[in-house]
Write a protein that holds these residues in place. Structure first.
Motif, PDB file in Angstrom:
ATOM      1  N   ASN A 119       2.064   3.611   3.789  1.00 39.57           N
ATOM      2  CA  ASN A 119       0.682   3.082   3.668  1.00 39.57           C
ATOM      3  C   ASN A 119      -0.329   3.976   4.425  1.00 39.57           C
ATOM      4  O   ASN A 119      -1.455   3.951   4.715  1.00 39.57           O
ATOM      5  CB  ASN A 119       0.636   1.559   4.202  1.00 39.57           C
ATOM      6  N   GLU A 120       0.246   4.953   5.113  1.00 45.67           N
ATOM      7  CA  GLU A 120      -0.466   6.041   5.915  1.00 45.67           C
ATOM      8  C   GLU A 120      -0.417   7.316   5.179  1.00 45.67           C
ATOM      9  O   GLU A 120      -1.194   8.211   5.898  1.00 45.67           O
ATOM     10  CB  GLU A 120      -0.049   6.159   7.451  1.00 45.67           C
ATOM     11  N   GLY A 121      -0.159   7.456   4.000  1.00 47.24           N
ATOM     12  CA  GLY A 121       0.040   8.738   3.467  1.00 47.24           C
ATOM     13  C   GLY A 121       0.837   9.459   3.494  1.00 47.24           C
ATOM     14  O   GLY A 121       0.836  10.893   3.131  1.00 47.24           O
ATOM     15  N   LYS A 122       1.846   9.354   4.488  1.00 45.57           N
ATOM     16  CA  LYS A 122       3.283  10.044   4.790  1.00 45.57           C
ATOM     17  C   LYS A 122       4.294  10.061   3.800  1.00 45.57           C
ATOM     18  O   LYS A 122       4.544   8.960   3.406  1.00 45.57           O
ATOM     19  CB  LYS A 122       3.378   9.765   6.226  1.00 45.57           C
ATOM     20  N   VAL A 123       4.815  10.931   3.514  1.00 48.25           N
ATOM     21  CA  VAL A 123       6.009  10.973   2.759  1.00 48.25           C
ATOM     22  C   VAL A 123       6.975  10.475   3.273  1.00 48.25           C
ATOM     23  O   VAL A 123       7.470  10.550   4.416  1.00 48.25           O
ATOM     24  CB  VAL A 123       6.262  12.528   2.244  1.00 48.25           C
ATOM     25  N   VAL A 124       7.859   9.497   2.554  1.00 42.84           N
ATOM     26  CA  VAL A 124       9.010   8.820   3.074  1.00 42.84           C
ATOM     27  C   VAL A 124      10.127   9.536   2.651  1.00 42.84           C
ATOM     28  O   VAL A 124      10.961   9.564   3.001  1.00 42.84           O
ATOM     29  CB  VAL A 124       8.755   7.383   2.588  1.00 42.84           C
ATOM     30  N   GLN A 125      10.151   9.898   1.398  1.00 43.55           N
ATOM     31  CA  GLN A 125      11.179  10.556   0.791  1.00 43.55           C
ATOM     32  C   GLN A 125      10.797  11.077  -0.478  1.00 43.55           C
ATOM     33  O   GLN A 125       9.738  10.857  -1.244  1.00 43.55           O
ATOM     34  CB  GLN A 125      12.422   9.832   0.803  1.00 43.55           C
ATOM     35  N   TRP A 126      11.522  12.367  -1.047  1.00 44.27           N
ATOM     36  CA  TRP A 126      11.461  12.848  -2.499  1.00 44.27           C
ATOM     37  C   TRP A 126      12.815  12.258  -3.094  1.00 44.27           C
ATOM     38  O   TRP A 126      13.840  12.552  -2.416  1.00 44.27           O
ATOM     39  CB  TRP A 126      11.199  14.269  -2.447  1.00 44.27           C
ATOM     40  N   ASP A 160       0.832  -1.232   0.079  1.00 41.29           N
ATOM     41  CA  ASP A 160      -0.096   0.007  -0.108  1.00 41.29           C
ATOM     42  C   ASP A 160       0.797   1.243   0.088  1.00 41.29           C
ATOM     43  O   ASP A 160       0.369   2.250   0.345  1.00 41.29           O
ATOM     44  CB  ASP A 160      -0.835  -0.076   1.297  1.00 41.29           C
ATOM     45  N   TYR A 161       2.227   1.161  -0.482  1.00 44.36           N
ATOM     46  CA  TYR A 161       2.756   2.377  -0.672  1.00 44.36           C
ATOM     47  C   TYR A 161       2.381   3.006  -2.164  1.00 44.36           C
ATOM     48  O   TYR A 161       2.131   2.272  -2.803  1.00 44.36           O
ATOM     49  CB  TYR A 161       4.370   2.167  -0.423  1.00 44.36           C
ATOM     50  N   VAL A 162       2.692   4.252  -2.165  1.00 45.56           N
ATOM     51  CA  VAL A 162       2.246   4.734  -3.342  1.00 45.56           C
ATOM     52  C   VAL A 162       3.616   5.766  -3.790  1.00 45.56           C
ATOM     53  O   VAL A 162       4.058   6.469  -3.212  1.00 45.56           O
ATOM     54  CB  VAL A 162       1.076   5.833  -3.467  1.00 45.56           C
ATOM     55  N   TRP A 163       4.138   5.538  -4.997  1.00 45.03           N
ATOM     56  CA  TRP A 163       5.127   6.522  -5.551  1.00 45.03           C
ATOM     57  C   TRP A 163       4.442   7.273  -6.630  1.00 45.03           C
ATOM     58  O   TRP A 163       3.754   6.901  -7.749  1.00 45.03           O
ATOM     59  CB  TRP A 163       6.296   5.525  -6.333  1.00 45.03           C
ATOM     60  N   THR A 164       4.507   8.586  -6.465  1.00 47.36           N
ATOM     61  CA  THR A 164       4.311   9.616  -7.738  1.00 47.36           C
ATOM     62  C   THR A 164       5.590   9.998  -8.355  1.00 47.36           C
ATOM     63  O   THR A 164       6.441   9.970  -7.710  1.00 47.36           O
ATOM     64  CB  THR A 164       3.448  10.757  -7.130  1.00 47.36           C
ATOM     65  N   GLN A 165       5.213  10.323  -9.747  1.00 53.43           N
ATOM     66  CA  GLN A 165       6.434  11.028 -10.286  1.00 53.43           C
ATOM     67  C   GLN A 165       5.780  12.049 -10.957  1.00 53.43           C
ATOM     68  O   GLN A 165       4.612  12.022 -11.645  1.00 53.43           O
ATOM     69  CB  GLN A 165       6.924   9.969 -11.245  1.00 53.43           C
ATOM     70  N   HIS A 166       6.607  13.247 -11.062  1.00 57.35           N
ATOM     71  CA  HIS A 166       6.359  14.241 -11.688  1.00 57.35           C
ATOM     72  C   HIS A 166       7.475  14.514 -12.813  1.00 57.35           C
ATOM     73  O   HIS A 166       8.791  14.272 -12.444  1.00 57.35           O
ATOM     74  CB  HIS A 166       6.442  15.654 -10.841  1.00 57.35           C
ATOM     75  N   PHE A 167       7.020  14.588 -13.984  1.00 54.35           N
ATOM     76  CA  PHE A 167       7.918  14.746 -15.197  1.00 54.35           C
ATOM     77  C   PHE A 167       7.560  16.156 -15.846  1.00 54.35           C
ATOM     78  O   PHE A 167       6.645  16.400 -16.620  1.00 54.35           O
ATOM     79  CB  PHE A 167       7.431  13.640 -16.321  1.00 54.35           C
ATOM     80  N   PRO A 168       8.300  17.274 -15.087  1.00 57.36           N
ATOM     81  CA  PRO A 168       8.141  18.675 -15.664  1.00 57.36           C
ATOM     82  C   PRO A 168       8.334  18.827 -17.136  1.00 57.36           C
ATOM     83  O   PRO A 168       9.501  18.405 -17.452  1.00 57.36           O
ATOM     84  CB  PRO A 168       8.953  19.276 -14.509  1.00 57.36           C
ATOM     85  N   GLN A 169       7.452  19.370 -17.720  1.00 53.01           N
ATOM     86  CA  GLN A 169       7.836  19.660 -19.257  1.00 53.01           C
ATOM     87  C   GLN A 169       8.850  20.439 -19.236  1.00 53.01           C
ATOM     88  O   GLN A 169       9.046  21.417 -18.519  1.00 53.01           O
ATOM     89  CB  GLN A 169       6.444  20.366 -19.521  1.00 53.01           C
ATOM     90  N   GLY A 170       9.796  20.213 -20.152  1.00 50.15           N
ATOM     91  CA  GLY A 170      11.075  21.045 -20.660  1.00 50.15           C
ATOM     92  C   GLY A 170      12.075  21.094 -19.784  1.00 50.15           C
ATOM     93  O   GLY A 170      12.938  21.923 -19.742  1.00 50.15           O
ATOM     94  N   GLU A 171      12.166  20.265 -18.594  1.00 47.53           N
ATOM     95  CA  GLU A 171      13.240  20.228 -17.356  1.00 47.53           C
ATOM     96  C   GLU A 171      14.049  18.991 -17.589  1.00 47.53           C
ATOM     97  O   GLU A 171      13.577  18.107 -18.114  1.00 47.53           O
ATOM     98  CB  GLU A 171      12.443  20.339 -15.975  1.00 47.53           C
ATOM     99  N   ASP A 172      15.127  18.988 -16.855  1.00 45.27           N
ATOM    100  CA  ASP A 172      15.915  17.770 -16.969  1.00 45.27           C
ATOM    101  C   ASP A 172      16.148  17.327 -15.750  1.00 45.27           C
ATOM    102  O   ASP A 172      17.380  16.828 -15.096  1.00 45.27           O
ATOM    103  CB  ASP A 172      17.400  18.312 -17.188  1.00 45.27           C
ATOM    104  N   TYR A 173      15.110  16.761 -14.925  1.00 49.63           N
ATOM    105  CA  TYR A 173      14.850  15.949 -13.883  1.00 49.63           C
ATOM    106  C   TYR A 173      13.421  15.521 -13.765  1.00 49.63           C
ATOM    107  O   TYR A 173      12.380  15.872 -14.396  1.00 49.63           O
ATOM    108  CB  TYR A 173      15.174  16.868 -12.595  1.00 49.63           C
ATOM    109  N   VAL A 174      13.493  14.438 -12.866  1.00 51.04           N
ATOM    110  CA  VAL A 174      12.038  14.148 -12.464  1.00 51.04           C
ATOM    111  C   VAL A 174      12.087  13.670 -11.009  1.00 51.04           C
ATOM    112  O   VAL A 174      13.145  13.250 -10.464  1.00 51.04           O
ATOM    113  CB  VAL A 174      11.913  12.316 -13.351  1.00 51.04           C
TER     114      VAL A 174
END
Length: 177
Positions: A81-88, A60-74
């Motif tokens: 499983n409690e909806g708390k951030v583990v790391q960025w 029940d962990y969730v990984w989101t990914q942001h692919f910003p348009q025109g940038e050199d990073y993700v």
């Protein structure tokens, strides 16, 4: 240089998951957001930072990914499983794109930035970038560009101007609450 795919189709640790993505085009973010929800896995994934073990993937962990348009990073945000951030986890990349099946990918430039909820910030894998340069896997220009991108991101993080801390939580809440 390694191409990484957001659906992690070959991740053998995972037994059951759901994956989705959507384009975002508003005043806060332009690009693609993906959601990788782990339902069942063979064994949790742990990482040690500064003598402290952190669980990065479990049921029940969730990984989101942001692919910003025109940038050199993700930016990957790992939620427990409690909806708390583990790391960025910020991957510096050379390019972003899509497969024929519209799965997002990026070409990893080795340098990574890890930010923990405690505020700890770590620049990772400088040695891997140097090894890739020595082996001819990246050019001097590509290595310098990766370092400049990492420096720019670190400056934004230290100045409190890195929007993905809030964006990732907002997008998670929109999807899961």
């Amino acid at each position: 240089m390694k191409r990484k795919f957001s659906d992690r189709a070959n991740w053998r640790r995972i037994i059951s998951k759901t994956y989705s993505s959507h384009f975002c085009n508003d005043e806060h973010f332009q690009g693609l957001v993906t959601f990788y929800h782990i339902h069942e896995l063979r064994n949790p994934l742990w990482k040690t930072y500064n003598n402290r073990k952190v669980c990065l993937a479990d049921r029940d962990y969730v990984w989101t990914q942001h692919f910003p348009q025109g940038e050199d990073y993700v930016v990957t945000t790992m939620f427990n499983n409690e909806g708390k951030v583990v790391q960025w986890y910020i991957d510096i990349c050379k390019a972003q794109g899509f497969t024929d099946q519209q799965v997002p990918w990026f070409d990893d430039m080795y340098l990574d930035i890890v930010v923990l909820p405690s505020g700890e910030i770590m620049l990772m894998d400088e040695d891997e970038l140097q090894d890739a340069l020595v082996q001819g896997d990246v050019t001097i220009k590509e290595a310098e560009s990766a370092k400049q991108t990492a420096d720019k991101l670190l400056q934004a993080i230290h100045a409190g101007q890195f929007p993905y801390f809030e964006l990732s939580m907002d997008h998670y809440k929109q999807k899961y609450t």
